[in-house]
Every structure is written in C-alpha cells, then in structure tokens.
Write a protein that holds these residues in place. Structure first.
Motif, mmCIF file in Angstrom:
data_model
loop_
_atom_site.group_PDB
_atom_site.id
_atom_site.type_symbol
_atom_site.label_atom_id
_atom_site.label_comp_id
_atom_site.label_asym_id
_atom_site.label_seq_id
_atom_site.Cartn_x
_atom_site.Cartn_y
_atom_site.Cartn_z
ATOM 1 N N ASN A 72 63.937 30.946 34.867
ATOM 2 C CA ASN A 72 64.893 31.437 33.868
ATOM 3 C C ASN A 72 65.975 32.301 34.515
ATOM 4 N N GLY A 73 65.534 33.170 35.433
ATOM 5 C CA GLY A 73 66.477 34.092 36.071
ATOM 6 C C GLY A 73 67.569 33.355 36.831
ATOM 7 N N TYR A 74 67.151 32.366 37.636
ATOM 8 C CA TYR A 74 68.155 31.657 38.435
ATOM 9 C C TYR A 74 68.993 30.695 37.606
ATOM 10 N N SER A 75 68.432 30.233 36.482
ATOM 11 C CA SER A 75 69.244 29.446 35.551
ATOM 12 C C SER A 75 70.356 30.332 34.971
ATOM 13 N N ASP A 76 69.974 31.562 34.600
ATOM 14 C CA ASP A 76 70.973 32.513 34.104
ATOM 15 C C ASP A 76 71.995 32.855 35.189
ATOM 16 N N TYR A 77 71.484 32.995 36.420
ATOM 17 C CA TYR A 77 72.379 33.357 37.517
ATOM 18 C C TYR A 77 73.408 32.243 37.766
ATOM 19 N N ALA A 78 72.933 30.975 37.606
ATOM 20 C CA ALA A 78 73.862 29.846 37.772
ATOM 21 C C ALA A 78 74.956 29.904 36.707
ATOM 22 N N SER A 79 74.572 30.242 35.467
ATOM 23 C CA SER A 79 75.566 30.374 34.399
ATOM 24 C C SER A 79 76.522 31.521 34.716
ATOM 25 N N PHE A 80 75.955 32.588 35.259
ATOM 26 C CA PHE A 80 76.794 33.729 35.638
ATOM 27 C C PHE A 80 77.846 33.324 36.679
ATOM 28 N N LEU A 81 77.449 32.436 37.603
ATOM 29 C CA LEU A 81 78.398 32.018 38.644
ATOM 30 C C LEU A 81 79.632 31.352 38.039
ATOM 31 N N ASP A 82 79.418 30.527 36.981
ATOM 32 C CA ASP A 82 80.561 29.910 36.296
ATOM 33 C C ASP A 82 81.446 30.998 35.689
ATOM 34 N N TYR A 83 80.758 31.924 35.012
ATOM 35 C CA TYR A 83 81.486 33.042 34.389
ATOM 36 C C TYR A 83 82.282 33.812 35.445
ATOM 37 N N TYR A 84 81.613 34.074 36.578
ATOM 38 C CA TYR A 84 82.230 34.838 37.655
ATOM 39 C C TYR A 84 83.469 34.119 38.184
ATOM 40 N N LEU B 95 90.893 33.699 48.315
ATOM 41 C CA LEU B 95 90.387 35.015 47.881
ATOM 42 C C LEU B 95 89.125 34.866 47.045
ATOM 43 N N LEU B 96 89.179 33.878 46.151
ATOM 44 C CA LEU B 96 88.029 33.638 45.286
ATOM 45 C C LEU B 96 86.813 33.219 46.121
ATOM 46 N N GLN B 97 87.077 32.364 47.102
ATOM 47 C CA GLN B 97 85.991 31.902 47.978
ATOM 48 C C GLN B 97 85.341 33.082 48.690
ATOM 49 N N GLU B 98 86.177 33.977 49.180
ATOM 50 C CA GLU B 98 85.660 35.145 49.904
ATOM 51 C C GLU B 98 84.795 36.015 49.002
ATOM 52 N N SER B 99 85.230 36.109 47.726
ATOM 53 C CA SER B 99 84.475 36.981 46.816
ATOM 54 C C SER B 99 83.099 36.406 46.493
ATOM 55 N N PHE B 100 82.897 35.103 46.727
ATOM 56 C CA PHE B 100 81.593 34.484 46.458
ATOM 57 C C PHE B 100 80.538 34.869 47.503
ATOM 58 N N LEU B 101 80.995 35.321 48.659
ATOM 59 C CA LEU B 101 80.068 35.595 49.758
ATOM 60 C C LEU B 101 78.991 36.614 49.377
ATOM 61 N N LYS B 102 79.368 37.555 48.493
ATOM 62 C CA LYS B 102 78.420 38.632 48.168
ATOM 63 C C LYS B 102 77.376 38.203 47.145
ATOM 64 N N LEU B 103 77.497 36.973 46.616
ATOM 65 C CA LEU B 103 76.642 36.587 45.492
ATOM 66 C C LEU B 103 75.308 35.983 45.900
ATOM 67 N N SER B 104 75.120 35.717 47.165
ATOM 68 C CA SER B 104 73.823 35.185 47.594
ATOM 69 C C SER B 104 73.559 35.556 49.036
ATOM 70 N N PRO B 105 72.336 35.918 49.377
ATOM 71 C CA PRO B 105 72.017 36.265 50.775
ATOM 72 C C PRO B 105 72.187 35.089 51.725
ATOM 73 N N ILE B 106 72.181 33.854 51.185
ATOM 74 C CA ILE B 106 72.326 32.692 52.090
ATOM 75 C C ILE B 106 73.719 32.676 52.718
ATOM 76 N N MET B 107 74.665 33.401 52.112
ATOM 77 C CA MET B 107 76.033 33.425 52.647
ATOM 78 C C MET B 107 76.319 34.742 53.363
#
Lengths: 231, 555
Positions: A72-84, B95-107
């Motif tokens: 559930n958490g990572y499903s929400d996180y994926a939705s957040f990525l679109d929002y972001y 810029l947007l691409q760069e801002s994605f780096l902080k969103l996952s430890p894999i990056m």
C-alpha cells in the motif's frame, strides 16, 4: 495337625510381612507420584505446542502487516510521484512565465499559460490518489512513516510480536525435560523397592529401603521445585 | 537354579529394563522437543522469507520502475525538447529530472553516479533484500534438515521403546510360568531384545545432528557467492563457495551454486562434478538431474546427457517438466541421431497436447510451462543450428556428429515447436489444419516521406545504417480471410523481445500487398538499436512467413 512354628521365626515372618506391606505401599505412592509428574510434563509439553502456534500466528500477523504496509505504501508513493511531477512542473512553468520579458511572443505566453493550467488540474487530480498527511515539509513523501504507522496500527489489533511466545514455548519444553528427569529418579526408586523383594538379607533389605526412599524423596522434591519454578 | 532364585534374578532384570526404558523415553521426549523447535524455526523462517522477498521486490520495483523511470523520462523529455529546439523546455525538464534524485535511495550514492548516469542495481537489490533472503533461505533449509534429523531420532526411539515393551512382556511372562524350558526361552529372547534395543538406542543417541546455522561463516560465504553470481562475477563466486565448502564439506547447496558459477564461466566439466557431488549429498530432484543432463549437453557429452535425462524422467515420472524431454531430443540431434531426435520432439509435443487435453477436460487453465518449454526448445534449436553453420557457441562444432543433418532438420522442428507454442499460448489448443494462405516476399523497409509527411515508398533492404527510426514489414499475400489472427514476433539476437509483438485481426481481403509497421518513430530520441532482428509472421497460430534484417553499428 498343623506344625507349630518357633516364636522367633513367627516374629521374623511378621516383621517381613510388615516390610512387604510398607514396600508395597511405597511402590504405590511412587507410582502415583510418577503418574502425577508425567501428567504435569504432558501439560507442559502441550503448553509449549500452544505457545509455538501462538508465535507462528503472531509471525503471520507481523508479516501480513509488513507486506500490506509495503504494498500500500509504495502504491501511494507511486501516486505521489505523479503528483510531484505535475507540481514541480507547474512551479517551474510559473517561474518561466514570471521571467518572460514584455516583448515575449503572445502565442508562447498563451501556450505556457495553458500548459500551466493543465498542470494545476493534473496536480489537483493526482493529489487525491495518496494520503496527504504523509507529505513532508520539503515536499517529499514520508514512506517510512506511512508503513510504520500501518504496522503499529496492526499491532494494536493483533499480536505481532512472536518472540515472547517462542521464548515461552522453549521455557515450557525445558520444564518438560526437567520433569522427565525427576520421573527417571522416581523410577530408580522403584527399582530399589523391587530389589528388596529379591534379597533375603534383612540388613540389605533395610539399606535398599532407605536408599530407595531417599531417592524417591529427592525425585519428589525435585519435581516440586521444578513445578514451582524454583529450578 | 531354584525357582525362587530365578524369580529374584528376573525381578532385577525387569527393574533394569524399566530403568533403560525410562531413559530412552526421556531421550525420545527430548528429541521430540528439538524436532518441534526446529520445525517451528523452519516455519517461522519460511513465512518471514516470503514476506521479506515480497516486500523487497515491491520496494525495488517501485524504486526502479517508478522513481528511476520518472528520472529517465524527464531526461528523455529534456533531450526531445532540445532536439525540437525548445531550450527553455529542455532546461525545465533537466531541473525536474534533478529534483527526482532525492526521491529514492536507488538514485543516490553509492548506488548511482550522477556524473556518469551509471547505476549499481545489483548492489541496491542486495542491500535492500537479496542478502537477507539468501541468508534466511539457508537458515530455513538448515532448520528443516535439523527438524528432519530430530524427527527421525524421536521416531527411532519409539521403535526402541516398543521393543523394550515386548521384552518386558516376555520377562514378565517367564515369571508367571512354571515350565522350565519355555520360561528360559522367554527370558533369553526378552533379554536379547532388551540388549538389542539398548545398543540401538545408544547408537541413535551417539549420531550427531548437524546444524548449518551453527556455521555462520559458511552461510555468509554462501550468501556472498550467490550475490557475486548475480553481479556476474563467477570467478569470485567460486572462491566464496570454496570457502563455504571448506568450512562445511557436505554443504550440498554450495555445490549446486558453485556449479552455476562454473557454468557461467564456461567450465562445464567442473559444473557437472559439482552437481554430481550435490546429488551424492542427497540433493536429488528432477530439476537437478535435468540440469546435469543440460550441462553434459553443453560439454558435448551427448550420450551421457541422454542417459541422465532419461534417468531423470524414470526417477521422477510424475514431473511436469517438459524441458527435460525436449533437452533429450536436442542431445539426440546434436549426437547426429536425427530420426530419433525428430521422434523425441514429436513425442514431447504429443505430451504437451495431451496435457492441454487433460487440463481442458478438468476445466483447468493450461500451464504456461508448456509453451515456455516449447519456445525455449525452439530457441535452443536455433542456437544449435547456428553452431552447426558458424561454429559459434556451445556445444562446440567439433562435438556435433552431423552438422549438415542438423541444419537440414532444424527449420521444420523449429516451426513445429513454435506453431504449437503460439497455439497453446493464444488459443489454448494445438494448431488446426495447415493454413492455406500464402505470404510471399516478406521484406523489410524504412518508410520514406515527402515534405508533407506522406509516405512515398520504402527503402527496402536487409541491412540498415544506424539511426533508422522506423521499420515496416512488406509482403504479398493470397488465400487470406478477413477475421484471421495475425501475430508478429520479433527475435533480437535469437531471443524474442515481447515489446515488438503485434497481434492484429486481418482486414485486407483475400489477396494483395500489405504493410505492417514493426517499429514507429516513438519520439524525437528513439532509434532502432544495432542488432539482428528475426521476424516471424503467424496466421491463426501457424508460421506463415519469416525473415530478418540487421541494423548496423554506428560508424
């Protein structure tokens, strides 16, 4: 006509009869004590099995909670990525539009304005696809907090800590083993009582009686201490 | 011996046997407890192992397929905007691409190098869950083995107790009867049984129960080796498995894993030796025996491969693994026994069709294992045929007995296997009667455009320069019927790339010419990568045409 026994022989026979009766009584008491110890060992073993089952159930509860929290958490996180993505794009577009000079192309301004409006709509739509309470102040998403809270809530409703159950099961198994050791001691006492019947020497009979009774009492005390938790 | 004395001796013996029985009962209880504890540990580890893997996979999939792909997407959009001359848009996406780096430890370091764009995916997977999962799997296997050992001991003690109970009965019986000879017989037999049970119990007690969990360094070496295999470092993996085997010489799983490392190094003989060693240590399954047969095939030992494969089928007659039989057929072909190979392939396909019929009669879904095995077998045949023609790959050309025979027989076998695989996958049944439609002159061409973006023709070739962005399949046809299913499969360097697959419904009438787009210009950045592309065109699940083209490396 019946033969008259000498008085000392009759006396000895009477003494033997008393000893036999006493030994029979002691054998019966040891047997009953052994049965009681066996019963307590059986109860303890049964409790160990129950504790193991409870521990496995808690393990299942915990793994289920962890798995659901992750999915559930990572499903929400994926939705957040679109929002972001939409939100950040909108912010960058706003910066670009505000940085345009007065002589900028009208068509370009209109196109950017439309793109910005679309982005706002998409941001709004995307924001409803995940729980907003996990948004951090810096605009990122607190996935660890969301999954942690999910597991914590599950722990309130069900047992999710298996280790205490497993510890209890191990303790009960040790308890069972200790009771069986005391049972073995009681059986040794029975052997001594049996040997009394196999010997003719009076001194040896009493020696065996004392030793058997000593072993019986040691076993009995041991069983009591084990059962009371002193050992 | 007087009757009185006999009975006294008997009483002492009965007492002694009772003490022995009590001791064995204690050992039985202790073994039962250890059995229960190990069983519980195994169950717990199995549950936690599955959960750990699911959680880890979920997280890694998110990190790579969502977060990282968004990062890549922004980079692609930035490049596309740049190619369009939209420098403002390109800067925005960067810029947007760069801002994605902080969103996952894999990056982030140490998994991702922003300067080079290189990602250490294997390391990330290992850190997130794979290390734990491999370790837990070994601990689970160890706990299950311990449970099995203590279970065997506990059950053996029960046998001892049963023998002692009979012995006590015989000794007690001899105390009640007056006839001399029978009571001596009962006593002797009872004592013999008691002695036998006692010696056996002592022997059982003396047998140690090995617990791999008490050798953590061996498990850690195994984990390390397994991760090195994932990281495509087979030589280092072999070293790690050597350490595990030195620590625990009977570590069967380490032999199996080391055989994989040897296979990856191309050391097939060493891999076979390890598989045999693991089998000797009790790791016996259809998979492991089938694996040995496959390794023997790769090593060019075709007779051994066939014998091992047949042994696997005989030893595990209920196995649903069609691939073992298909591997036997392949080894027969490599051996030069063409007719026997064709018969074996035919029998394998009959088995597959029968499995489909059985599944349908039970109203069950068809196992994907069927068409995957058939497709895999056809790919293996392609490889073997290429070796026979070009001497590239394993088994080496010099081990093939009849290369010309292989080249001659392979195409029909490949078509038969693929027809059946496609029919099973898409229609859930074997192919119908041979199709009557004909596809002629299957060619490949890059579309040419005029100034108004209208297609004016094709540059037809079987070789294209690097940079080609679109590709069409062109052919003439006759005998077609509207409504027929058309399936296009594209194999890149021998393996199908499902992203190129096309499933269409025919609407172009009975005869004429057709163009099927295989690759369109997806974006301003897409180019078809340098490779050999082999294309198959199926009509209603049967191969109707095939051909290929090559995209050359950039100069």
């Amino acid at each position: 006509m019946a033969e008259q026994k000498p008085p000392e022989s009759a006396e000895a026979e009477k003494g033997d009869s008393h000893l036999s009766t006493l030994v029979a009584l002691l054998i019966a008491i040891v047997s009953v004590s052994g049965a009681v110890v066996t019963w307590r060992a059986s109860v303890s073993a049964d409790g160990a099995g129950d504790a193991d089952v409870a521990g496995i159930r808690a393990t299942i509860n915990l793994t289920e909670a962890n798995t659901l929290a992750t999915v559930n958490g990572y499903s929400d996180y994926a939705s957040f990525l679109d929002y972001y993505k939409y939100r950040e794009t909108g912010t960058l577009l706003e910066d670009e539009i505000s940085g345009l000079t007065e002589d900028a192309d009208e068509a370009e301004i209109a196109a950017m304005g439309k793109e910005l409006a679309d982005n706002h709509d998409l941001t709004t739509a995307a924001s409803s696809a995940f729980p907003n309470e996990y948004l951090n102040r810096d605009g990122t998403y607190a996935i660890a907090r969301e999954t942690g809270e999910y597991v914590a809530n599950a722990a309130r409703e069900r047992d999710t800590n298996p280790q205490p159950n497993f510890d209890e099961a191990d303790a009960l198994r040790a308890h069972t083993d200790q009771l069986l050791v005391t049972l073995s001691v009681l059986v040794v006492a029975l052997v001594f009582y049996t040997l009394i019947e196999a010997t003719d020497s009076k001194r040896l009979k009493y020696l065996l009686l004392v030793m058997g009774t000593g072993i019986f009492l040691a076993g009995l005390v041991g069983a009591f201490l084990v059962e009371s938790g002193s050992i | 011996m007087s009757d009185e004395l006999f009975k006294k001796v008997l009483a002492i013996l009965i007492a002694l046997v009772t003490v022995i029985a009590t001791g064995i009962a204690f050992l039985q209880s202790d073994a039962g407890n250890r059995d229960d504890r190990a069983g519980r540990d195994a169950t717990r580890l199995a549950i936690e192992l599955v959960s750990r893997r699911v959680n880890g996979e979920t997280r890694v999939n998110f990190d790579y397929d969502e977060a990282y792909q968004k990062y890549v997407e922004m980079g692609t959009l930035a490049l596309a905007a740049e190619n369009r001359g939209d420098s403002a848009g390109s800067a925005r996406y960067e810029l947007l691409q760069e801002s994605f780096l902080k969103l996952s430890p894999i990056m982030q370091p140490p998994y991702f190098d922003i300067e080079t764009g290189e990602m250490d995916y294997n390391r990330y997977v290992a850190d997130v869950y794979l290390t734990d999962v491999i370790r837990m799997n070994e601990q689970y296997t160890a706990a299950a083995a311990v449970k099995d050992a203590w279970d065997t001991k506990a059950n053996t003690y029960i046998v001892h107790l049963t023998i002692l109970a009979v012995a006590l009965f015989l000794l007690g019986l001899s105390a009640t009867i007056e006839v001399n000879r029978p009571r001596i017989i009962f006593t002797v037999v009872g004592l013999a049984m008691a002695a036998f049970a006692t010696v056996w119990a002592i022997s059982t007690y003396a047998q140690p129960v090995f617990d791999l969990r008490q050798q953590p360094e061996a498990i850690e070496a195994f984990v390390n080796g397994s991760l090195l295999i994932e990281d495509e470092q087979p030589e280092a993996a072999v070293e790690a498995f050597n350490t595990a085997i030195t620590t625990v010489p009977d570590y069967a799983a380490a032999y199996v894993a080391r055989s994989t490392a040897y296979t990856n190094m191309g050391s097939y003989e060493a891999a076979i030796t390890d598989v045999q060693q693991a089998r000797g240590l009790g790791t016996e399954s259809a998979n492991i025996v089938g694996e040995q047969a496959w390794l023997e095939y790769l090593a060019g030992r075709f007779d051994d491969s066939i014998a091992t494969g047949r042994a696997a089928l005989e030893q595990f007659p209920d196995t649903a693994d069609l691939w073992i039989q298909l591997d036997i057929a392949l080894a027969l072909l490599a051996k030069g026994d063409i007719e026997a190979a064709q018969a074996e392939y035919q029998q394998s396909m009959t088995v597959a069709i029968q499995a489909v019929t059985d599944a349908r009669s039970r109203n069950e879904a068809i196992s994907p294992e069927l068409w995957l095995s058939l497709t895999g077998a056809s790919d293996d045949l392609v490889d073997l045929s290429l070796i026979a023609q070009s001497d590239e790959g394993v088994p080496p050309l010099e081990t093939l007995q009849d290369p010309e025979g292989i080249v001659e027989a392979a195409p029909q076998l490949i078509d038969d296997l693929r027809n059946l695989a496609v029919s099973l996958e898409f229609y859930g049944r074997p192919p119908d009667e041979p199709i009557t439609a004909e596809i002629e002159t299957l060619e490949f061409g890059e579309p040419l455009y005029d100034e108004d973006e209208n297609v004016t023709g094709h540059e037809v070739s079987d070789e294209f320069e690097y940079g080609v962005t679109e590709m069409d399949a062109l052919f003439n046809f006759s005998g077609m019927q509207d409504g027929q299913d058309i399936l296009v499969k594209v194999y890149i360097n021998g393996a199908e790339d499902a992203s190129w697959r096309k499933l269409l419904t025919w609407e172009l009438g009975a005869e004429g010419s057709a163009i099927i787009p295989l690759a369109i210009a997806y974006s301003d950045t897409f180019v078809i990568q340098p490779n050999y592309y082999f294309v198959e065109l199926y009509i209603d699940g049967q191969v109707a045409a095939e051909g290929g083209f090559t995209v050359l490396e950039p100069e």
